[in-house]
Design a protein around this motif. Structure first.
Motif, PDB file in Angstrom:
ATOM      1  N   LYS A  56       2.671   9.148  59.862  1.00  0.00           N
ATOM      2  CA  LYS A  56       3.752   9.051  58.880  1.00  0.00           C
ATOM      3  C   LYS A  56       3.393   7.962  57.867  1.00  0.00           C
ATOM      4  CE  LYS A  56       8.596   7.770  58.266  1.00  0.00           C
ATOM      5  NZ  LYS A  56       8.292   6.806  57.213  1.00  0.00           N
ATOM      6  N   THR A  57       3.638   8.253  56.585  1.00  0.00           N
ATOM      7  CA  THR A  57       3.371   7.257  55.552  1.00  0.00           C
ATOM      8  C   THR A  57       4.389   6.120  55.664  1.00  0.00           C
ATOM      9  OG1 THR A  57       2.474   8.906  54.059  1.00  0.00           O
ATOM     10  CG2 THR A  57       3.208   6.846  53.070  1.00  0.00           C
ATOM     11  N   VAL A  58       3.842   4.894  55.830  1.00  0.00           N
ATOM     12  CA  VAL A  58       4.760   3.753  55.947  1.00  0.00           C
ATOM     13  C   VAL A  58       4.687   2.844  54.723  1.00  0.00           C
ATOM     14  CG1 VAL A  58       4.816   3.732  58.470  1.00  0.00           C
ATOM     15  CG2 VAL A  58       3.008   2.483  57.254  1.00  0.00           C
ATOM     16  N   GLY A  59       3.685   3.089  53.874  1.00  0.00           N
ATOM     17  CA  GLY A  59       3.584   2.258  52.678  1.00  0.00           C
ATOM     18  C   GLY A  59       2.371   2.669  51.864  1.00  0.00           C
ATOM     19  N   TYR A  60       2.041   1.840  50.873  1.00  0.00           N
ATOM     20  CA  TYR A  60       0.917   2.144  49.980  1.00  0.00           C
ATOM     21  C   TYR A  60       0.156   0.867  49.672  1.00  0.00           C
ATOM     22  CZ  TYR A  60       3.721   6.300  49.183  1.00  0.00           C
ATOM     23  OH  TYR A  60       4.444   7.427  49.369  1.00  0.00           O
ATOM     24  N   GLU A  61      -1.122   1.057  49.342  1.00  0.00           N
ATOM     25  CA  GLU A  61      -1.860  -0.068  48.756  1.00  0.00           C
ATOM     26  C   GLU A  61      -2.071   0.257  47.286  1.00  0.00           C
ATOM     27  OE1 GLU A  61      -5.758  -1.083  50.317  1.00  0.00           O
ATOM     28  OE2 GLU A  61      -5.963  -2.734  48.885  1.00  0.00           O
ATOM     29  N   ALA A  62      -1.768  -0.725  46.432  1.00  0.00           N
ATOM     30  CA  ALA A  62      -1.965  -0.532  44.990  1.00  0.00           C
ATOM     31  C   ALA A  62      -3.411  -0.868  44.648  1.00  0.00           C
ATOM     32  CB  ALA A  62      -1.017  -1.445  44.211  1.00  0.00           C
ATOM     33  N   LEU A  63      -4.106   0.075  43.999  1.00  0.00           N
ATOM     34  CA  LEU A  63      -5.514  -0.135  43.631  1.00  0.00           C
ATOM     35  C   LEU A  63      -5.692   0.150  42.144  1.00  0.00           C
ATOM     36  CD1 LEU A  63      -6.908   1.663  46.774  1.00  0.00           C
ATOM     37  CD2 LEU A  63      -7.250  -0.767  46.262  1.00  0.00           C
ATOM     38  N   VAL A  64      -6.153  -0.847  41.441  1.00  0.00           N
ATOM     39  CA  VAL A  64      -6.220  -0.707  39.980  1.00  0.00           C
ATOM     40  C   VAL A  64      -7.447   0.100  39.559  1.00  0.00           C
ATOM     41  CG1 VAL A  64      -7.490  -2.862  39.627  1.00  0.00           C
ATOM     42  CG2 VAL A  64      -5.969  -2.019  37.822  1.00  0.00           C
ATOM     43  N   ARG A  65      -7.347   0.844  38.485  1.00  0.00           N
ATOM     44  CA  ARG A  65      -8.457   1.551  37.848  1.00  0.00           C
ATOM     45  C   ARG A  65      -8.441   1.265  36.361  1.00  0.00           C
ATOM     46  NH1 ARG A  65      -9.008   2.036  42.268  1.00  0.00           N
ATOM     47  NH2 ARG A  65      -9.474   3.749  43.652  1.00  0.00           N
ATOM     48  N   TRP A  66      -9.592   1.468  35.749  1.00  0.00           N
ATOM     49  CA  TRP A  66      -9.678   1.166  34.314  1.00  0.00           C
ATOM     50  C   TRP A  66     -10.158   2.408  33.582  1.00  0.00           C
ATOM     51  CZ3 TRP A  66     -13.928  -2.569  32.118  1.00  0.00           C
ATOM     52  CH2 TRP A  66     -13.786  -2.670  30.726  1.00  0.00           C
ATOM     53  N   GLN A  67      -9.332   2.867  32.668  1.00  0.00           N
ATOM     54  CA  GLN A  67      -9.705   4.009  31.841  1.00  0.00           C
ATOM     55  C   GLN A  67     -10.462   3.452  30.638  1.00  0.00           C
ATOM     56  OE1 GLN A  67      -8.828   7.393  32.564  1.00  0.00           O
ATOM     57  NE2 GLN A  67     -10.331   7.729  30.924  1.00  0.00           N
ATOM     58  N   HIS A  68     -11.791   3.379  30.795  1.00  0.00           N
ATOM     59  CA  HIS A  68     -12.626   2.768  29.752  1.00  0.00           C
ATOM     60  C   HIS A  68     -12.760   3.747  28.589  1.00  0.00           C
ATOM     61  CE1 HIS A  68     -16.247   1.113  27.864  1.00  0.00           C
ATOM     62  NE2 HIS A  68     -16.069   0.010  28.571  1.00  0.00           N
ATOM     63  N   PRO A  69     -12.618   3.258  27.354  1.00  0.00           N
ATOM     64  CA  PRO A  69     -12.643   4.182  26.211  1.00  0.00           C
ATOM     65  C   PRO A  69     -13.934   5.003  26.116  1.00  0.00           C
ATOM     66  CG  PRO A  69     -12.600   1.870  25.491  1.00  0.00           C
ATOM     67  CD  PRO A  69     -12.344   1.881  26.954  1.00  0.00           C
TER      68      PRO A  69
END
Ligand code: C2E
Ligand code: CA
Ligand code: CA
Length: 619
Positions: free
Chosen positions: A385-398
Motif C-alpha cells: 500500500k502506498t504510504v507516502g512519496y519521495e519528491a525528486l527534482v528534475r530539470w527540463q533543460h532548454p
C-alpha cells in the motif's frame, strides 16, 4: 623536495662527525709534523752531543709511541693507503668495523672492501686524488664487512704528497645507525602505517616518473572498496583494519616488477600497471579483491569498484591520468559498484557535458519553471500500500531535455543554488501532499535536503512556513538528509535537526551505509528512520546484493528503534526478502518509477499500487 627535506633532517648529525674527523685528522697531522720536527731536530743535534742524541732518540721513540696510541685508540677508523689503493696500515676501530683481523686487511685494496654499488664512484674519487686534481674528498659509501653485511660510512680521504712515498689517509665514520634511522624516516613519510603500502605522495611521484619515461603499458587504477564502512560499523575498527591489510596484501601479490600499489586513504587504493593487456590485469585484480577473507574467524566478502585510465601520448601530466581514472571510478560506482571501468573518450565527453550543465544550472534557477518535481511512491512492504512519496527534482533543460538530478545537484550544491532550488521543491511537494491527503490524510512526503541548506540555518523557518502555507500536518513531512551531512560537525546539523523535530517534522537518514559514520554515533541525533542505500539492495539480478549487510543494518536499526526504508527494490523477490528481514517500507522500480504529475492533476499510480500487493505473490 619532500625527500630532500627529510634527508637534510636525517643528516642533521653530520657536523658532529665532521668535527670529530677533522679533530682526529688534525691530531694526526700535528702528531706527524711533530714526529718529523723532532726527527729533524734530533738529526741536527746528533752531531753536537752524543748523550743529547740518545735523549733525543728516546724523545722520538716516545713521540712515535704517542702517535701510535692516537692512531690505534681513535674512535674512528683510520687507514693509510698507498697510491695504488692498497691498504698499508689500519687501526683497531677500522678492523672492528669490518670484522677482519689486521693481517687480513693489510694488502687488500680499497676496491676489495667497498660495496659493489659504490666501487666505481670510490675508484673515481681516489683516482682524482692521486692525480692531484683534488687534495681531499669526502663521501658516504658502503663497505662490505667480512660477514657479508653492509657498513655505511662517512669517509674523508686526504692525500699526503711525500716526495719519495706519497700516500693517503682515510678516516672512516660508521654511520649505519644514522642510515637506518634515515631510511625509517623516509619509509614512514612515504608509506602508510597500517598496510605498509606506499602512500599518495610516493604514488604520485612514481606515476609522474613513469609517465615522463613513457613506460610501455602504463595504466593507473583507482580501487575503492564497496561498503567498507559497514564492516567497520558492525565488526569494529580492528576488523576493518584487518580487512584493509588483507586487501593490501592481495593487491601487492599481483604486482609485477616496476608496478606499484599504494593506499591513497580510507578504503581507496591506487595501482600503477605496466602491462599492455590491461583488461586481463584489471579483471584479475577485481577477482583477487573479491575472494573471501578470513577476518577474526569470519569469512568476509568484499568487492571493489575500479576505475582505470590507460596512458597514451595525449597525457602529459599525472593529474590528468588520475582525473580520468577517477571519472572511470565514478562510472563504476554509478553502475552499481562491484565492477570496473576503463576510461574512454565518451566518458570524457560526458564529463565535459557535466561541466557545461554545472555552469548552466546557475542561470536556470532564475527560471523556476524549468524544474519539475517527480514523486516516487513509498510502499508498506507487507501489502504494497502506498504510504507516502519521495519528491525528486528534475530539470527540463532548454537544449538537453530532461536531466536527472545526479547530473546537476552536485553543481547546484557547489554553487549554493541548491538553497533556492530546495525551497522551491519543498513548497511544491507540500502543495502536492496537501492535495493527495484529501483522499488519504495519512500519506507522507519525503523531501531531500542538502548539507548547504542545513548550514544556511533558516531551514526550519522555511519548512514551518511551507507547512503552514499548505496546511499539512508536520508529522507527515520527512526530511531526508545524508549521514555525512549529519555528522559533519561544521554543519551544525544537530541544532537544526532539534528545531525541526521540536516542530514535529521527521528526519530520515538517506543513503545509509555508504557514508563514513557509524550507526551508534548517529543515534545521538534526533532521527526517526533510515533509508538503506540502493547499492545494498539492487544491482545483482533478482537477489539482494548484500543480504548479510541488510540484515545487520536492520538489526541495528531495530535496536535503536528506527524504522527502515529500503530503496532501489527492483524485483518482487527483493521486496519479499527485505520484508522478511524486517524492513517496513520499500521504494523502487518494482512498485513505481518516479511520476511527474500533470500540473494540478492527481498522481496517477500504476494499477498494482492502487490495488495494493499483486495477488500472484501474496502466498
Ligand atoms: P536519492 O535521494 O537516493 O533518491 C533515490 C534515487 O534512486 C532517485 O534517483 C530514484 O529515481 C532512484 N531510484 C528509485 N527506485 C529505484 C530503483 O528501483 N532502481 C534504481 N536503479 N534507481 C531507483 P534520482 O531521482 O535520479 O535522484 C538522484 C539523487 O538526486 C537523489 O538520490 C538525491 O540525492 C538527489 N535529489 C533528487 N531530488 C533532490 C532535491 O530536491 N533536493 C536535493 N537536495 N537532492 C535531490
Ligand atoms: Ca532521498
Ligand atoms: Ca537514497
Amino acid at each position: 623536495m619532500f625527500l630532500g627535506g627529510l634527508l637534510a633532517v636525517a643528516d642533521g648529525s653530520w657536523p658532529l662527525w665532521a668535527t670529530i674527523s677533522i679533530a682526529v685528522l688534525a691530531v694526526l697531522v700535528i702528531a706527524g709534523v711533530l714526529v718529523r720536527l723532532l726527527g729533524a731536530t734530533v738529526r741536527s743535534l746528533s752531531l753536537r752531543n752524543e748523550s743529547e742524541r740518545v735523549k733525543s732518540e728516546v724523545a722520538l721513540a716516545r713521540a712515535e709511541a704517542r702517535f701510535r696510541t692516537v692512531f690505534e685508540g681513535a674512535p674512528l677508523g683510520i687507514v693509510v693507503v698507498d697510491v695504488d689503493g692498497t691498504l698499508r696500515e689500519t687501526n683497531a676501530a677500522f678492523d672492528v668495523m669490518l670484522g677482519y683481523e689486521r693481517r687480513e686487511l693489510v694488502g687488500k685494496t680499497m676496491k676489495d672492501l667497498s660495496d659493489e654499488s659504490d666501487r666505481e664512484r670510490t675508484l673515481e674519487a681516489f683516482g682524482a686524488l692521486v692525480r692531484g686534481e683534488v687534495s681531499s674528498y669526502e663521501h658516504e659509501m658502503r663497505y662490505k664487512r667480512k660477514n657479508g653485511s653492509t657498513l655505511w660510512a662517512d669517509v674523508s680521504v686526504t692525500y699526503v704528497p711525500e716526495d719519495d712515498e706519497p700516500f693517503a689517509i682515510a678516516v672512516i665514520d660508521d654511520v649505519s645507525d644514522r642510515i637506518v634511522i634515515r631510511d625509517r624516516l623516509i619509509h614512514e613519510a612515504t608509506h602508510d602505517a597500517l598496510t605498509s603500502l606506499p602512500n599518495r605522495g610516493l604514488f604520485s611521484a612514481q606515476l609522474g616518473d613513469a609517465l615522463r619515461s613513457r613506460l610501455p603499458g602504463l595504466a593507473v587504477a583507482f580501487v575503492d572498496l564497496d561498503h567498507f564502512k559497514v564492516v567497520n560499523d558492525s565488526l569494529g575498527h580492528l576488523a576493518g583494519d584487518a580487512l584493509l591489510r588483507a586487501v593490501a596484501q592481495r593487491l601487492r601479490s599481483i604486482m609485477r616488477p616496476g608496478e606499484m600499489v599504494a593506499r591513497l586513504g580510507g578504503d581507496e587504493f591506487g595501482v600503477i600497471f605496466l602491462d599492455e593487456d590491461i583488461e586481463a590485469r584489471v579483471e584479475w585484480l577485481h577477482a583477487t579483491v573479491a575472494e573471501p577473507a578470513n577476518i577474526e574467524g569470519r569469512r568476509l566478502y568484499t568487492t571493489a569498484s575500479v576505475g582505470v585510465a590507460v596512458a597514451h601520448a595525449r597525457y602529459e601530466r599525472a593529474e590528468d591520468l588520475l582525473r580520468d581514472a577517477d571519472i572511470a571510478l565514478y562510472r563504476s560506482k554509478a553502475d552499481g559498484r562491484a565492477t570496473y571501468t576503463i576510461f574512454n573518450e565518451v566518458m570524457h565527453e560526458s564529463a565535459v557535458r557535466r561541466l557545461q550543465i554545472s555552469s548552466d544550472v546557475r542561470d536556470a534557477i532564475n527560471e523556476p519553471d524549468q524544474f519539475r518535481v517527480a514523486f516516487q511512491p513509498l510502499v508498506r512492504l507487507t501489502d504494497w500500500k502506498t504510504v507516502g512519496y519521495e519528491a525528486l527534482v528534475r530539470w527540463q533543460h532548454p537544449r538537453e531535455g530532461m536531466i536527472q538530478p545526479d547530473l546537476f545537484i552536485p553543481a547546484a550544491e557547489e554553487t549554493g543554488v541548491i538553497v533556492r532550488l530546495g525551497r522551491e521543491v519543498l513548497i511544491r511537494s507540500l502543495e502536492r501532499l496537501a492535495q493527495e491527503q484529501r483522499d488519504d490524510p495519512t500519506l507522507t512526503m519525503h523531501v531531500n535536503v542538502s548539507v548547504q541548506e542545513i548550514m544556511h540555518g533558516d531551514l526550519p523557518e522555511h519548512v514551518f512556513a511551507a507547512i503552514k502555507a499548505t496546511g499539512v500536518r508536520p508529522e507527515t513531512v520527512t526530511l531526508e538528509i545524508t549521514e555525512n551531512a549529519i555528522i559533519d560537525t561544521s554543519t551544525g546539523a544537530g541544532a537544526v535537526l532539534e528545531r525541526l523535530r521540536a516542530g514535529g517534522v521527521k528526519i530520515c537518514v538517506d543513503d545509509f551505509g555508504i557514508g563514513y559514520s557509524s550507526l551508534r554515533y548517529l543515534s545521538l541525533f534526533p532521527i526517526n528512520s533510515l533509508k538503506i542505500d540502493r547499492s545494498f539492495v539492487s544491482g545483482t539480478g533478482s537477489g539482494i546484493a548484500s543480504e548479510p549487510i541488510c540484515r545487520m543494518l536492520l538489526d541495528l536499526a531495530r535496536s535503536l528503534d528506527l524504522t527502515v526504508v529500503a530503496e532501489g527494490i527492483e524485483t518482487t523477490e527483493q521486496a519479499e526478502r527485505l520484508c522478511g528481514l524486517g524492513a517496513t517500507t520499500g521504494q523502487g522500480y518494482i512498485f513505481s518509477r518516479p511520476i511527474i504529475p500533470e500540473r494540478g492533476g492527481p498522481l496517477i499510480l500504476p494499477p498494482n499500487l492502487l490495488a495494493g500487493r499483486p495477488m500472484q505473490i501474496s502466498a
